[in-house]
Design an enzyme around this catalytic site. Structure first.
Site, PDB file in Angstrom:
ATOM      1  N   ALA A 151       1.089  10.765  12.430  1.00  6.42           N
ATOM      2  CA  ALA A 151      -0.115  10.961  14.329  1.00  6.42           C
ATOM      3  C   ALA A 151      -1.501  11.941  13.603  1.00  6.42           C
ATOM      4  CB  ALA A 151       0.221  11.509  15.297  1.00  6.42           C
ATOM      5  N   ALA A 152      -1.714  12.166  12.129  1.00  7.84           N
ATOM      6  CA  ALA A 152      -1.874  13.663  11.629  1.00  7.84           C
ATOM      7  C   ALA A 152      -3.939  12.569  11.935  1.00  7.84           C
ATOM      8  CB  ALA A 152      -2.111  13.045  10.023  1.00  7.84           C
ATOM      9  N   GLY A 153      -3.901  11.751  11.731  1.00  5.28           N
ATOM     10  CA  GLY A 153      -5.381   9.891  12.347  1.00  5.28           C
ATOM     11  C   GLY A 153      -5.565  10.892  13.596  1.00  5.28           C
ATOM     12  N   ASP A 154      -4.342  10.438  14.133  1.00  5.62           N
ATOM     13  CA  ASP A 154      -4.738  10.559  15.505  1.00  5.62           C
ATOM     14  C   ASP A 154      -5.185  12.111  16.361  1.00  5.62           C
ATOM     15  OD1 ASP A 154      -3.734   7.961  15.968  1.00  5.62           O
ATOM     16  OD2 ASP A 154      -1.789   8.721  16.027  1.00  5.62           O
TER      17      ASP A 154
END
Ligand code: RIB
Length: 311
Positions: free
Chosen positions: A254-257
Site C-alpha cells: 500500500a505504499a503506492g496507495d
C-alpha cells in the site's frame, strides 16, 4: 475542513490476509512463515483511508459483500473518517487479498475481487452528485475496466480531475487515457502500458517513459519509482524528479496507495505540484515503516513532523 470539495475514491475494498516470511516463496516452493495478520485493505479503500488520516474530507464509492468481512471493512472505513454512503452491498463475498511479505518488506499479492467485480457504471450514476461535487476523483484497476472507462467519461464531462492508479496493470480501452488528469504507474505498470518499448522505468529513462505515457493521451504522469523517488511530467512543462525519503521498510504493501492519497490531498490543500509530490512521498515513506495497508497510513501531524525532520 468545511467548504473544501471532498476527494472521492472509486475502487476496491479488501480484507488482507497477510503472511510474513523470510522470503517470498518461488513457484512450487513452500517456506515457513513468521507471522500472520488480517488487515483492512484494497487499493481503493487504502487511498480513501490515506486521505482521511490526513484529515481531508473523503468519500468512497464501491461494493462490499453481505459477509462478515463486509461489515468489518465498512466499520474500519468509518472509523478512519471515510464517508461510506456510496458503498453498496452485493450478495456474496467481499474482496480478499492474500499477501506475502518478506523480511525486506517486499510483497506479492493475489486479489480475489468478490463484490469489487460488481461495481458497475450504474453505481456511478447512483452517485453522480457525489462525483460532480468532488475536488478530485481517485481510481485504480481492481474494479471492472468498463466502470473505470465510464468514470473517465463522467469526470471529463463534469470537469473533475481524475487520478488513475493503473494497478494492477491491465489493458485499457484507448479512450480511457485522454480522460485522466494524473496517471500514476509504478515501474512495472509503466512497462506494461508501454509494452516495454522503453524498458522498465528507472531514474535514467524516466523522462522517456513519461513522454511515451503522455503520448497515450493522459494529461500528466507521476512515475512511482520506489526507493528512487518519483518523476512527474505534464505535456506543457519540463518534468522533474522528487527523491524518496530514505527509511527502513518493514512492509511496502500500500505504499503506492499512501502516495496517491497524499498526492490528491496535497493538491486539494493548494500545494504546488512539486510540494504535493514531496508531501505524498513522505506519506508513502512513513507507511512502509509500518505493517499492514490501512493501519500504516499516517496522520497529518506525523507527516509534517517527518518532513521537518528530513529537511
Ligand atoms: O495496494 C495494496 C493493496 O492491494 C492491498 O491492500 C490489497 O488489498 C490489494 O488490493
Amino acid at each position: 475542513m468545511p467548504g473544501q470539495k471532498p476527494i472521492v475514491v472509486v475502487g476496491s475494498i479488501n480484507t488482507d490476509l497477510v503472511a510474513s516470511a523470510k522470503v517470498i516463496p518461488a513457484i512450487g516452493e513452500t517456506v515457513m512463515g513468521t507471522d500472520f495478520q488480517i488487515h483492512p485493505g484494497g487499493k481503493g479503500a487504502n487511498q480513501a483511508v490515506a486521505v482521511a488520516r490526513l484529515g481531508y474530507p473523503v468519500s468512497m464509492i464501491g461494493r462490499l459483500g453481505n459477509d462478515a468481512f463486509g461489515e468489518q471493512l465498512r466499520k474500519h472505513l468509518e472509523g478512519a473518517g471515510v464517508d461510506t454512503a456510496g458503498i453498496a452491498i452485493s450478495d456474496g463475498t467481499s474482496g480478499v487479498a492474500v499477501i506475502v511479505v518478506s523480511e525486506k518488506g517486499e510483497n506479492s499479492i493475489i486479489v480475489t475481487p468478490g463484490a469489487n467485480a460488481l461495481v458497475t457504471p450504474a453505481d456511478l450514476d447512483a452517485n453522480l452528485d457525489r462525483l460532480r461535487h468532488a475536488g478530485v476523483v481517485l481510481a485504480q484497476l481492481e474494479i471492472p475496466v468498463e466502470t473505470v472507462e465510464y468514470l473517465g467519461i463522467l469526470c471529463a464531462r463534469e470537469n473533475v480531475p481524475l487520478i488513475l492508479d493503473p494497478a494492477p496493470a491491465m489493458d485499457l480501452p484507448s479512450g480511457v487515457f485522454r480522460n485522466v488528469k494524473w496517471f500514476t504507474p509504478n515501474q512495472t505498470e509503466a512497462a506494461f502500458f508501454l509494452k516495454s518499448a522503453v524498458g522498465e522505468a528507472n531514474e535514467s529513462n524516466s523522462s522517456a517513459v513519461a513522454a511515451s505515457l503522455l503520448a497515450k493521451g493522459v494529461q500528466g504522469v507521476v512515475l512511482k519509482l520506489g526507493e528512487n523517488g518519483v518523476y512527474c511530467a505534464t505535456g506543457g512543462s519540463p518534468g522533474f524528479s522528487v527523491p524518496a525519503f530514505q527509511v527502513k521498510a518493514v512492509d511496502t504493501t500500500a505504499a503506492g496507495d499512501a502516495f496517491n492519497g497524499g498526492f490528491a490531498t496535497g493538491l486539494m490543500l493548494g500545494k504546488t505540484l512539486i510540494e504535493s509530490a514531496r508531501f505524498a512521498s513522505a506519506v508513502a515513506a512513513i507507511s512502509v515503516t509500518r505493517a499492514g495497508a490501512q493501519p500504516s497510513m499516517p496522520r497529518m501531524d506525523e507527516v509534517n513532523q517527518f518532513i521537518q525532520m528530513h529537511s
